[in-house]
Write an enzyme that holds these catalytic residues in place. Structure first.
Site, PDB file in Angstrom:
ATOM      1  N   ALA A   1     -11.329  -6.597  14.575  1.00  0.00           N
ATOM      2  CA  ALA A   1     -10.944  -8.015  14.688  1.00  0.00           C
ATOM      3  C   ALA A   1      -9.658  -8.262  13.913  1.00  0.00           C
ATOM      4  O   ALA A   1      -8.743  -8.940  14.391  1.00  0.00           O
ATOM      5  CB  ALA A   1     -12.064  -8.907  14.160  1.00  0.00           C
TER       6      ALA A   1
ATOM      7  N   TYR B   1     -12.961  -4.613  11.137  1.00  0.00           N
ATOM      8  CA  TYR B   1     -11.637  -3.962  11.112  1.00  0.00           C
ATOM      9  C   TYR B   1     -10.891  -4.170  12.433  1.00  0.00           C
ATOM     10  O   TYR B   1      -9.693  -4.466  12.451  1.00  0.00           O
ATOM     11  CB  TYR B   1     -11.865  -2.479  10.828  1.00  0.00           C
ATOM     12  CG  TYR B   1     -10.645  -1.614  10.651  1.00  0.00           C
ATOM     13  CD1 TYR B   1      -9.849  -1.696   9.520  1.00  0.00           C
ATOM     14  CD2 TYR B   1     -10.312  -0.662  11.614  1.00  0.00           C
ATOM     15  CE1 TYR B   1      -8.750  -0.855   9.349  1.00  0.00           C
ATOM     16  CE2 TYR B   1      -9.230   0.187  11.453  1.00  0.00           C
ATOM     17  CZ  TYR B   1      -8.445   0.080  10.313  1.00  0.00           C
ATOM     18  OH  TYR B   1      -7.367   0.928  10.153  1.00  0.00           O
TER      19      TYR B   1
ATOM     20  N   GLY C   1       0.821  -1.217   0.000  1.00  0.00           N
ATOM     21  CA  GLY C   1       0.000   0.000   0.000  1.00  0.00           C
ATOM     22  C   GLY C   1       0.846   1.255   0.000  1.00  0.00           C
ATOM     23  O   GLY C   1       0.581   2.212   0.714  1.00  0.00           O
TER      24      GLY C   1
ATOM     25  N   ILE D   1      -5.396   9.742  11.217  1.00  0.00           N
ATOM     26  CA  ILE D   1      -4.333  10.304  10.380  1.00  0.00           C
ATOM     27  C   ILE D   1      -4.984  10.835   9.098  1.00  0.00           C
ATOM     28  O   ILE D   1      -5.849  10.168   8.526  1.00  0.00           O
ATOM     29  CB  ILE D   1      -3.289   9.210  10.022  1.00  0.00           C
ATOM     30  CG1 ILE D   1      -2.759   8.507  11.289  1.00  0.00           C
ATOM     31  CG2 ILE D   1      -2.156   9.799   9.188  1.00  0.00           C
ATOM     32  CD1 ILE D   1      -1.999   9.364  12.265  1.00  0.00           C
TER      33      ILE D   1
HETATM   34  P1  NAP Z   1      -5.276   4.870   2.173  1.00  0.00           P
HETATM   35  O1  NAP Z   1      -4.872   6.291   2.077  1.00  0.00           O
HETATM   36  O2  NAP Z   1      -6.692   4.476   1.907  1.00  0.00           O
HETATM   37  O3  NAP Z   1      -4.297   4.005   1.239  1.00  0.00           O
HETATM   38  C1  NAP Z   1      -4.467   2.628   1.168  1.00  0.00           C
HETATM   39  C2  NAP Z   1      -3.294   2.001   0.453  1.00  0.00           C
HETATM   40  O4  NAP Z   1      -3.432   0.579   0.536  1.00  0.00           O
HETATM   41  C3  NAP Z   1      -3.222   2.356  -1.023  1.00  0.00           C
HETATM   42  O5  NAP Z   1      -1.866   2.411  -1.395  1.00  0.00           O
HETATM   43  C4  NAP Z   1      -3.919   1.155  -1.687  1.00  0.00           C
HETATM   44  O6  NAP Z   1      -3.494   0.923  -3.017  1.00  0.00           O
HETATM   45  C5  NAP Z   1      -3.439   0.038  -0.780  1.00  0.00           C
HETATM   46  N1  NAP Z   1      -4.301  -1.132  -0.806  1.00  0.00           N
HETATM   47  C6  NAP Z   1      -5.588  -1.253  -0.398  1.00  0.00           C
HETATM   48  N2  NAP Z   1      -6.027  -2.506  -0.592  1.00  0.00           N
HETATM   49  C7  NAP Z   1      -4.994  -3.193  -1.142  1.00  0.00           C
HETATM   50  C8  NAP Z   1      -4.819  -4.524  -1.592  1.00  0.00           C
HETATM   51  N3  NAP Z   1      -5.812  -5.421  -1.502  1.00  0.00           N
HETATM   52  N4  NAP Z   1      -3.622  -4.887  -2.106  1.00  0.00           N
HETATM   53  C9  NAP Z   1      -2.609  -3.983  -2.202  1.00  0.00           C
HETATM   54  N5  NAP Z   1      -2.707  -2.710  -1.791  1.00  0.00           N
HETATM   55  C10 NAP Z   1      -3.893  -2.325  -1.273  1.00  0.00           C
HETATM   56  O7  NAP Z   1      -4.979   4.275   3.638  1.00  0.00           O
HETATM   57  P2  NAP Z   1      -4.098   4.878   4.842  1.00  0.00           P
HETATM   58  O8  NAP Z   1      -4.956   5.775   5.632  1.00  0.00           O
HETATM   59  O9  NAP Z   1      -2.786   5.340   4.341  1.00  0.00           O
HETATM   60  O10 NAP Z   1      -3.908   3.542   5.713  1.00  0.00           O
HETATM   61  C11 NAP Z   1      -2.716   2.773   5.670  1.00  0.00           C
HETATM   62  C12 NAP Z   1      -2.769   1.776   6.813  1.00  0.00           C
HETATM   63  O11 NAP Z   1      -2.891   2.474   8.045  1.00  0.00           O
HETATM   64  C13 NAP Z   1      -3.954   0.806   6.750  1.00  0.00           C
HETATM   65  O12 NAP Z   1      -3.560  -0.462   7.190  1.00  0.00           O
HETATM   66  C14 NAP Z   1      -4.936   1.413   7.730  1.00  0.00           C
HETATM   67  O13 NAP Z   1      -5.808   0.434   8.263  1.00  0.00           O
HETATM   68  C15 NAP Z   1      -3.991   1.971   8.774  1.00  0.00           C
HETATM   69  N6  NAP Z   1      -4.555   3.036   9.598  1.00  0.00           N
HETATM   70  C16 NAP Z   1      -4.931   4.225   9.040  1.00  0.00           C
HETATM   71  C17 NAP Z   1      -5.451   5.218   9.860  1.00  0.00           C
HETATM   72  C18 NAP Z   1      -5.874   6.564   9.333  1.00  0.00           C
HETATM   73  O14 NAP Z   1      -6.415   7.351  10.129  1.00  0.00           O
HETATM   74  N7  NAP Z   1      -5.652   6.891   8.073  1.00  0.00           N
HETATM   75  C19 NAP Z   1      -5.605   4.974  11.225  1.00  0.00           C
HETATM   76  C20 NAP Z   1      -5.209   3.757  11.749  1.00  0.00           C
HETATM   77  C21 NAP Z   1      -4.678   2.796  10.923  1.00  0.00           C
HETATM   78  P3  NAP Z   1      -4.234   1.622  -4.306  1.00  0.00           P
HETATM   79  O15 NAP Z   1      -3.749   3.056  -4.315  1.00  0.00           O
HETATM   80  O16 NAP Z   1      -3.769   0.852  -5.488  1.00  0.00           O
HETATM   81  O17 NAP Z   1      -5.704   1.521  -4.047  1.00  0.00           O
END
Ligand code: NAP
Length: 242
Positions: A155, A153, A8, A186
């Site tokens: 879980a 999520y 990701g 974030i």
């Molecule tokens: P985001 O902006 O939605 O970006 C998601 C990323 O994951 C993108 O690069 C997407 O690729 C990739 N992705 C999604 N499904 C995928 C799959 N099946 N195979 C390969 N790549 C995949 O998310 P984010 O906010 O940066 O979150 C990153 C991590 O932090 C996640 O694990 C999320 O649960 C965790 N997190 C985020 C927050 C928050 O507040 N943002 C808080 C706690 C935890 P594409 O661009 O190709 O779609």
């Protein structure tokens, strides 16, 4: 040179991690699912700043795809191995449990939890052989404290926190550390629909965090400075929960 695979890496937290690890001298493998334009933007930013990397697309929820992509990279790069794995790719699909379909449950579990198994299985043997490695799992505040509407999520993320602790015990003797980073709110595409003005009242530091602030902690855990930290979950949440 060490090689770091970030799942990701096209957007959000994963993008910031790619850029930070490249600054620290890692050759960065930028994984993503479908957004090639954004993944290429990540790579451009890295190379414009003197770093190195390449794109490595695959769907982390599909075990066969993960295996084929990483095996193919390994065959095409003899003598090289992935030394750092950041399991960052994740999705949400929120609903109250009473209304949650099996598809909503299953897609979130596969992308956030099964993916840990699929990717880690592909890199751990080489880390054991080379007696060095870093596995860093991006989990969530939700997986630590629970969140209404996110049974699927939470879980998945709580599952990864447990797996982090167990795997750390299995591979510690080989100088491989396994840690988790648990962000709160974030600013990324994942949270862009949320009402920050309302939600920040719940956050002692009174704002959402940045992807960069998460990336700094991941870069530290990937470095030799963090050699004695393993099985740990580091919270980055502005003081909401620890
Ligand atoms: P985001 O902006 O939605 O970006 C998601 C990323 O994951 C993108 O690069 C997407 O690729 C990739 N992705 C999604 N499904 C995928 C799959 N099946 N195979 C390969 N790549 C995949 O998310 P984010 O906010 O940066 O979150 C990153 C991590 O932090 C996640 O694990 C999320 O649960 C965790 N997190 C985020 C927050 C928050 O507040 N943002 C808080 C706690 C935890 P594409 O661009 O190709 O779609």
């Amino acid at each position: 040179m060490k090689y770091a695979l970030i799942t990701g890496g096209s957007r959000g937290i994963g993008k910031a991690i790619c850029i930070e690890l490249a600054k620290d001298g890692f050759y960065v493998l930028i994984n993503y699912r479908s957004n090639t334009t954004e993944a290429q933007n990540t790579l451009n930013e890295i190379t414009e700043n003197g770093g190195q990397g390449e794109l490595l697309p695959f769907d982390v929820s599909n075990g066969e795809e993960v295996k084929n992509a990483i095996e193919c990279w390994t065959q095409n790069n003899p003598g090289k191995a992935i030394n750092v794995l950041v399991n960052n790719a994740g999705i949400t699909n929120d609903n109250l449990l009473v209304f949650m379909s099996y598809e909503q449950w299953n897609s979130v579990l596969r992308t956030n939890l099964d993916s840990f198994y699929f990717t880690t299985k592909q890199v751990i043997t080489n880390m054991i052989v080379s007696k060095w490695g870093r596995i860093i799992n991006i989990v969530s505040l939700s997986g630590q404290k629970g969140m209404a509407g996110q049974v699927n999520y939470t879980a998945a993320k709580a599952g990864v926190i447990g797996a982090t602790k167990s795997l750390a015990m299995e591979v510690g003797k080989k100088k491989i550390t396994v840690n988790a980073v648990a962000p709160g709110f974030i600013k990324t595409d994942m949270t862009k629909g949320l009402d920050e003005d309302e939600l920040k009242k719940l956050i002692p530091l009174n704002r959402f965090g940045t992807a960069q602030e998460v990336a700094y902690a991941v870069a530290f855990l990937a470095s030799d400075k963090a050699a004695y930290i393993t099985g740990e979950t580091i919270s980055i949440n502005g003081g909401m929960y620890s």
